[in-house]
Design a protein around this motif. Structure first.
Motif, PDB file in Angstrom:
ATOM      1  N   ALA A 208       0.825  -1.209   0.000  1.00  0.00           N
ATOM      2  CA  ALA A 208       0.000   0.000   0.000  1.00  0.00           C
ATOM      3  C   ALA A 208       0.859   1.259   0.000  1.00  0.00           C
ATOM      4  CB  ALA A 208      -0.937  -0.013   1.206  1.00  0.00           C
ATOM      5  N   GLN A 209       1.955   1.233   0.750  1.00  0.00           N
ATOM      6  CA  GLN A 209       2.858   2.377   0.764  1.00  0.00           C
ATOM      7  C   GLN A 209       3.536   2.579  -0.600  1.00  0.00           C
ATOM      8  OE1 GLN A 209       1.915   4.007   3.728  1.00  0.00           O
ATOM      9  NE2 GLN A 209       4.076   4.363   4.103  1.00  0.00           N
ATOM     10  N   ALA A 210       3.919   1.478  -1.217  1.00  0.00           N
ATOM     11  CA  ALA A 210       4.655   1.552  -2.479  1.00  0.00           C
ATOM     12  C   ALA A 210       3.828   2.160  -3.604  1.00  0.00           C
ATOM     13  CB  ALA A 210       5.148   0.159  -2.878  1.00  0.00           C
ATOM     14  N   ILE A 211       2.501   1.966  -3.568  1.00  0.00           N
ATOM     15  CA  ILE A 211       1.656   2.467  -4.661  1.00  0.00           C
ATOM     16  C   ILE A 211       0.915   3.745  -4.293  1.00  0.00           C
ATOM     17  CG2 ILE A 211       1.351   0.163  -5.636  1.00  0.00           C
ATOM     18  CD1 ILE A 211      -1.508   0.179  -4.420  1.00  0.00           C
ATOM     19  N   ALA A 212       1.213   4.314  -3.121  1.00  0.00           N
ATOM     20  CA  ALA A 212       0.473   5.489  -2.659  1.00  0.00           C
ATOM     21  C   ALA A 212       0.562   6.650  -3.635  1.00  0.00           C
ATOM     22  CB  ALA A 212       0.960   5.902  -1.272  1.00  0.00           C
ATOM     23  N   GLY A 213       1.745   6.882  -4.190  1.00  0.00           N
ATOM     24  CA  GLY A 213       1.899   7.993  -5.124  1.00  0.00           C
ATOM     25  C   GLY A 213       1.061   7.818  -6.372  1.00  0.00           C
ATOM     26  N   VAL A 214       1.063   6.618  -6.914  1.00  0.00           N
ATOM     27  CA  VAL A 214       0.268   6.357  -8.124  1.00  0.00           C
ATOM     28  C   VAL A 214      -1.211   6.540  -7.825  1.00  0.00           C
ATOM     29  CG1 VAL A 214      -0.370   4.612  -9.810  1.00  0.00           C
ATOM     30  CG2 VAL A 214       2.009   4.817  -9.076  1.00  0.00           C
ATOM     31  N   TRP A 231      -2.318  22.527  -4.435  1.00  0.00           N
ATOM     32  CA  TRP A 231      -1.928  21.239  -4.988  1.00  0.00           C
ATOM     33  C   TRP A 231      -3.147  20.567  -5.600  1.00  0.00           C
ATOM     34  CZ3 TRP A 231       1.954  18.181  -1.415  1.00  0.00           C
ATOM     35  CH2 TRP A 231       3.035  19.009  -1.114  1.00  0.00           C
ATOM     36  N   ARG A 232      -2.906  19.583  -6.463  1.00  0.00           N
ATOM     37  CA  ARG A 232      -4.037  18.829  -7.008  1.00  0.00           C
ATOM     38  C   ARG A 232      -4.716  18.014  -5.906  1.00  0.00           C
ATOM     39  NH1 ARG A 232      -4.125  22.135 -10.631  1.00  0.00           N
ATOM     40  NH2 ARG A 232      -4.236  21.576 -12.847  1.00  0.00           N
ATOM     41  N   GLU A 233      -3.960  17.564  -4.911  1.00  0.00           N
ATOM     42  CA  GLU A 233      -4.541  16.913  -3.730  1.00  0.00           C
ATOM     43  C   GLU A 233      -4.049  17.668  -2.499  1.00  0.00           C
ATOM     44  OE1 GLU A 233      -7.086  15.423  -2.010  1.00  0.00           O
ATOM     45  OE2 GLU A 233      -7.020  14.298  -3.878  1.00  0.00           O
ATOM     46  N   THR A 234      -4.658  18.833  -2.299  1.00  0.00           N
ATOM     47  CA  THR A 234      -4.240  19.743  -1.229  1.00  0.00           C
ATOM     48  C   THR A 234      -4.505  19.154   0.150  1.00  0.00           C
ATOM     49  OG1 THR A 234      -4.688  21.598  -2.726  1.00  0.00           O
ATOM     50  CG2 THR A 234      -4.489  22.119  -0.388  1.00  0.00           C
ATOM     51  N   ALA A 376      11.936   6.810  -1.838  1.00  0.00           N
ATOM     52  CA  ALA A 376      11.398   6.986  -3.196  1.00  0.00           C
ATOM     53  C   ALA A 376       9.877   6.898  -3.175  1.00  0.00           C
ATOM     54  CB  ALA A 376      11.974   5.931  -4.138  1.00  0.00           C
ATOM     55  N   ALA A 377       9.325   5.973  -2.382  1.00  0.00           N
ATOM     56  CA  ALA A 377       7.869   5.859  -2.263  1.00  0.00           C
ATOM     57  C   ALA A 377       7.284   7.126  -1.656  1.00  0.00           C
ATOM     58  CB  ALA A 377       7.513   4.643  -1.417  1.00  0.00           C
ATOM     59  N   GLU A 378       7.960   7.674  -0.654  1.00  0.00           N
ATOM     60  CA  GLU A 378       7.469   8.902  -0.020  1.00  0.00           C
ATOM     61  C   GLU A 378       7.549  10.084  -0.973  1.00  0.00           C
ATOM     62  OE1 GLU A 378       7.888  11.435   4.123  1.00  0.00           O
ATOM     63  OE2 GLU A 378       9.496  10.057   3.559  1.00  0.00           O
ATOM     64  N   GLU A 379       8.627  10.170  -1.738  1.00  0.00           N
ATOM     65  CA  GLU A 379       8.744  11.264  -2.707  1.00  0.00           C
ATOM     66  C   GLU A 379       7.660  11.157  -3.778  1.00  0.00           C
ATOM     67  OE1 GLU A 379      11.972  13.339  -5.766  1.00  0.00           O
ATOM     68  OE2 GLU A 379      12.619  11.754  -4.398  1.00  0.00           O
ATOM     69  N   ASN A 380       7.403   9.936  -4.262  1.00  0.00           N
ATOM     70  CA  ASN A 380       6.305   9.730  -5.211  1.00  0.00           C
ATOM     71  C   ASN A 380       4.993  10.267  -4.645  1.00  0.00           C
ATOM     72  OD1 ASN A 380       7.950   8.406  -7.040  1.00  0.00           O
ATOM     73  ND2 ASN A 380       7.212   6.358  -6.547  1.00  0.00           N
ATOM     74  N   PHE A 381       4.755   9.991  -3.370  1.00  0.00           N
ATOM     75  CA  PHE A 381       3.515  10.381  -2.704  1.00  0.00           C
ATOM     76  C   PHE A 381       3.321  11.889  -2.728  1.00  0.00           C
ATOM     77  CE2 PHE A 381       1.497  11.472   1.465  1.00  0.00           C
ATOM     78  CZ  PHE A 381       0.258  10.886   1.259  1.00  0.00           C
ATOM     79  N   HIS A 382       4.348  12.633  -2.365  1.00  0.00           N
ATOM     80  CA  HIS A 382       4.192  14.086  -2.294  1.00  0.00           C
ATOM     81  C   HIS A 382       4.208  14.738  -3.678  1.00  0.00           C
ATOM     82  CE1 HIS A 382       5.085  13.509   2.068  1.00  0.00           C
ATOM     83  NE2 HIS A 382       4.176  14.461   2.138  1.00  0.00           N
ATOM     84  N   VAL A 383       5.000  14.211  -4.604  1.00  0.00           N
ATOM     85  CA  VAL A 383       4.983  14.740  -5.968  1.00  0.00           C
ATOM     86  C   VAL A 383       3.615  14.520  -6.600  1.00  0.00           C
ATOM     87  CG1 VAL A 383       5.892  14.375  -8.300  1.00  0.00           C
ATOM     88  CG2 VAL A 383       7.464  14.553  -6.356  1.00  0.00           C
ATOM     89  N   ALA A 384       3.037  13.340  -6.399  1.00  0.00           N
ATOM     90  CA  ALA A 384       1.721  13.038  -6.966  1.00  0.00           C
ATOM     91  C   ALA A 384       0.646  13.932  -6.361  1.00  0.00           C
ATOM     92  CB  ALA A 384       1.378  11.570  -6.745  1.00  0.00           C
ATOM     93  N   ALA A 385       0.725  14.181  -5.050  1.00  0.00           N
ATOM     94  CA  ALA A 385      -0.243  15.072  -4.419  1.00  0.00           C
ATOM     95  C   ALA A 385      -0.165  16.472  -5.008  1.00  0.00           C
ATOM     96  CB  ALA A 385      -0.009  15.121  -2.905  1.00  0.00           C
ATOM     97  N   GLN A 392       5.437  12.913 -12.391  1.00  0.00           N
ATOM     98  CA  GLN A 392       6.449  11.925 -12.770  1.00  0.00           C
ATOM     99  C   GLN A 392       6.848  11.189 -11.496  1.00  0.00           C
ATOM    100  OE1 GLN A 392       8.203  11.492 -15.859  1.00  0.00           O
ATOM    101  NE2 GLN A 392       6.949  12.959 -16.977  1.00  0.00           N
ATOM    102  N   VAL A 393       6.741   9.866 -11.503  1.00  0.00           N
ATOM    103  CA  VAL A 393       7.062   9.074 -10.323  1.00  0.00           C
ATOM    104  C   VAL A 393       8.176   8.092 -10.642  1.00  0.00           C
ATOM    105  CG1 VAL A 393       4.730   9.293  -9.374  1.00  0.00           C
ATOM    106  CG2 VAL A 393       5.279   7.344 -10.850  1.00  0.00           C
TER     107      VAL A 393
END
Length: 487
Positions: A208-214, A231-234, A376-385, A392-393
Motif C-alpha cells: 500500500a505504501q509503495a503504490i500510494a503515489g500512483v 496542490w491537485r490533492e491539497t 522513493a515511495a514517499e517522494e512519489n507520494f508528495h509529488v503526486a499530491a 512523474q514518479v
C-alpha cells in the motif's frame, strides 16, 4: 475519530497511568501475534466515505447534527466539522460481487440521505476539500458537537503551545493560522479496508505504501483551499499541517509528525504499533479497567482499548487497525489517502485499483519494496499530491515515468490479475479498471476538471466562480457518469 470520550481534563497521574497501560497493551498484543488465532479464513474488505455539506448557493452548510437526525441511519455518523458527515458501508467479499455491492449500497444510501438532508437545507458533495470554505469557517465554532473533537483540538494546541500555521505553495500560495483543528475538518477522505493475517500484514502495508503515489496521481480531487488554487490533492499538506503537534524547534530536532507517511518498510504489524508507543505521547490519555493479560489468559480477546485509542490519534496514510468481530481479533490495513468522488463510480474504480494492486504485489515472488527505497515511495507520494495526473514518479526498472503512463503500461494488468486472485467477476474488473484506464488516457481527474472550469469563469470573483463550479460539479456527481466523461 468519533469515539466518545467522557473525560475532559487529564492530570499528570492520568498520563503516567495511561502510558503504562498502553505499554502493557503492546506486550499483550505481541503475545497475541505469537499465540492467538486471528480471523483470517475469508478476508473482508470495507469502505468508509466522508462527505461535505453545502447549502443551495454552494456555501458550507454547518448542519451535520440536523442532517444526521433527518437521515436517522446508524451507517451515517458525525465527523470533525459541522459541514462533514461520514458513511460506513457494510463489509463485503470481493469474490461475491463486492465492488458492485459497494457501488449499489453507497448510491442507495447517499440518494436516500440526500433526499432527507435536503429537507433541512443541506446537500452532500463528494470532494476532498470543500472549495467554498472561507476563513470565517475556520473557527472552533465550526467543530461538531461531540465533546471529543473539542478535546482533541485543545490537546493538539496545548502540545504545540502555539496556533496552527498552514502554509502551502502551489499554483498560488496560502498562509494562514488557526486556533483550533478545524482546518483538519476540511480534509475529507475515502477509506478502503482490507483484512489480513498477522503473517501477511507487513506485505499488505508495504504494498500500500509503495503504490500510494500512483493512487494519488490518478485520483486527485482537492485543488482549492480558502479560495486558493494549490496542490491537485491539497488534503495531503493540509492534513499534515493541521494536526501537527510539533513546535518549530521540535521539527528541527527531527521529532516525528503525527500525520506520517512513515520512515521504513516493515516486517510485522508490531513494528507500527511499537513505533506509535515509542514516538508519540498520548493526546487522549483515557484508561479503562480491562486487564488485557488476564482477559487473554482466561481465553478471551482483549479490547486493547488504550492501544486502539492511541493509534486513532496517529494519522498514518496507511493505518494499521486491530479490531474484534464476533469475539475474534482481526487486523486490517486502512488506506486513508484518497479524496471522495467525483462520483460513486469513480470512487469504486479507485477501490478496484487499490484492492487489485495490493493483492498482486503481496503475491509477487519478488516484493516491489525490495526494489525501491522507502524514501522513493514517499517522494512519489508528495509529488503526486502536488501534480496529480502530471506527476512523474519513480518505478523500479523504469526510473522516472509519468504516472498515467505507468498505470496504462504496467499497473492495470497487475491490478486485473490481483482482482482475479480475489475472485472478482470479469465484468466488474472490466467496468472499474476501464474507468481508471480512460481517466489515464484522457488525463482527467476531479481536480483537473474543477480547475479548468474555474479558469473558464476567468473574469468572475474567485468565490463566485467556485460556487458556480461546485454546483456544476454536484449536478454531474449525481449522474454517476465517471469524471473522464464530463464536458
Amino acid at each position: 475519530m468519533g469515539e466518545e470520550v467522557d473525560q475532559q481534563e487529564f492530570s499528570r497521574a492520568d498520563r503516567t497511568r495511561h502510558r503504562e497501560k498502553v505499554r502493557r497493551n503492546l506486550d499483550v498484543f505481541a503475545r497475541m501475534l505469537r499465540e492467538a488465532a486471528f480471523d483470517t479464513d475469508d478476508p473482508m474488505t470495507g469502505l468508509e466515505m466522508e462527505l461535505n455539506l453545502i447549502d443551495e448557493a454552494g456555501d458550507p452548510a454547518l448542519k451535520n447534527a440536523e442532517v444526521l437526525e433527518a437521515i436517522a441511519d446508524p451507517d451515517f455518523q458525525t465527523e470533525l466539522g459541522q459541514f462533514n458527515i461520514e458513511i460506513n458501508v457494510a463489509p463485503a467479499k470481493l469474490r461475491d460481487g463486492g465492488l458492485s455491492e459497494f457501488e449499489e449500497s453507497l448510491r442507495r444510501s447517499l440518494n436516500d440521505a440526500e433526499e432527507k438532508g435536503s429537507q433541512v437545507g443541506a446537500h452532500q458533495v463528494m470532494i476532498g476539500i470543500l472549495p467554498t470554505l472561507a476563513e470565517g469557517h475556520m473557527t472552533v465554532s465550526s467543530l461538531s458537537s461531540n465533546p471529543r473533537y473539542k478535546l482533541l483540538s485543545e490537546q493538539i494546541l496545548a502540545a504545540r503551545g502555539e496556533d496552527i500555521t498552514i502554509s502551502i505553495s502551489g499554483r498560488e500560495r496560502l498562509t494562514t493560522t488557526a486556533d483550533s483543528i478545524v482546518p483538519e475538518a476540511a480534509c475529507t477522505s475515502t477509506q478502503f479496508h482490507v483484512q489480513t493475517s498477522p503473517d501477511q500484514f507487513a506485505a499488505h502495508w508495504n504494498a500500500a505504501q509503495a503504490i500510494a503515489g500512483v493512487q494519488l496521481a490518478v485520483s486527485a480531487n482537492s485543488p482549492y483551499l480558502l479560495g486558493k488554487e494549490l496542490w491537485r490533492e491539497t488534503r495531503i499538506p493540509l492534513f499534515e499541517q493541521a494536526t501537527d503537534t510539533r513546535s518549530e524547534e521540535l521539527k528541527a530536532q527531527g521529532v516525528r509528525p503525527r500525520v506520517w507517511f512513515g520512515e521504513r518498510w516493515i516486517t510485522s504489524v508490531f513494528d507500527l504499533f511499537e513505533e506509535n508507543v515509542r514516538y508519540f505521547p498520548a493526546l487522549l490519555p483515557v484508561t479503562d479497567d480491562e486487564d488485557p493479560l488476564e482477559v487473554l489468559e482466561s481465553g478471551g480477546t482483549p479490547a486493547l482499548h488504550e492501544l486502539k485509542l492511541h493509534n486513532g490519534t496517529i494519522y498514518r496514510w496507511n493505518r494499521p487497525v486491530y479490531d474484534i468481530s464476533q469475539g475474534m481479533p482481526h487486523l486490517r490495513v486502512e488506506n486513508r489517502l484518497l479524496a471522495a468522488g467525483p462520483t460513486v463510480a469513480d470512487t469504486i474504480a479507485n477501490a478496484a485499483l487499490w484492492f487489485g494492486l495490493v493483492r498482486y504485489l503481496v503475491e509477487s515472488e519478488r516484493p516491489l519494496w525490495s526494489q525501491m527505497s522507502f524514501s522513493a515511495a514517499e517522494e512519489n507520494f508528495h509529488v503526486a499530491a502536488q501534480m496529480g495526473v502530471d506527476a512523474q514518479v519513480y518505478w523500479p526498472g523504469l526510473g522516472q515515468v509519468r504516472a498515467t503512463e505507468l498505470v496504462l503500461r504496467r499497473l492495470l494488468p497487475m491490478a486485473r490479475a490481483g482482482l482475479d486472485s480475489w475472485g472478482v467477476p470479469a465484468e466488474e474488473s472490466d467496468r472499474y479498471l476501464g474507468i481508471i484506464e480512460q481517466r489515464c488516457q484522457t488525463e482527467a481527474s476531479g481536480a483537473g476538471w474543477f480547475v479548468d472550469r474555474v479558469h473558464q469563469r476567468g473574469g468572475a470573483d474567485r468565490y463566485d466562480a467556485l460556487r458556480a463550479t461546485l454546483l456544476d460539479y454536484r449536478e454531474r456527481m449525481h449522474s454517476n457518469e465517471p469524471v473522464h466523461t464530463w464536458d
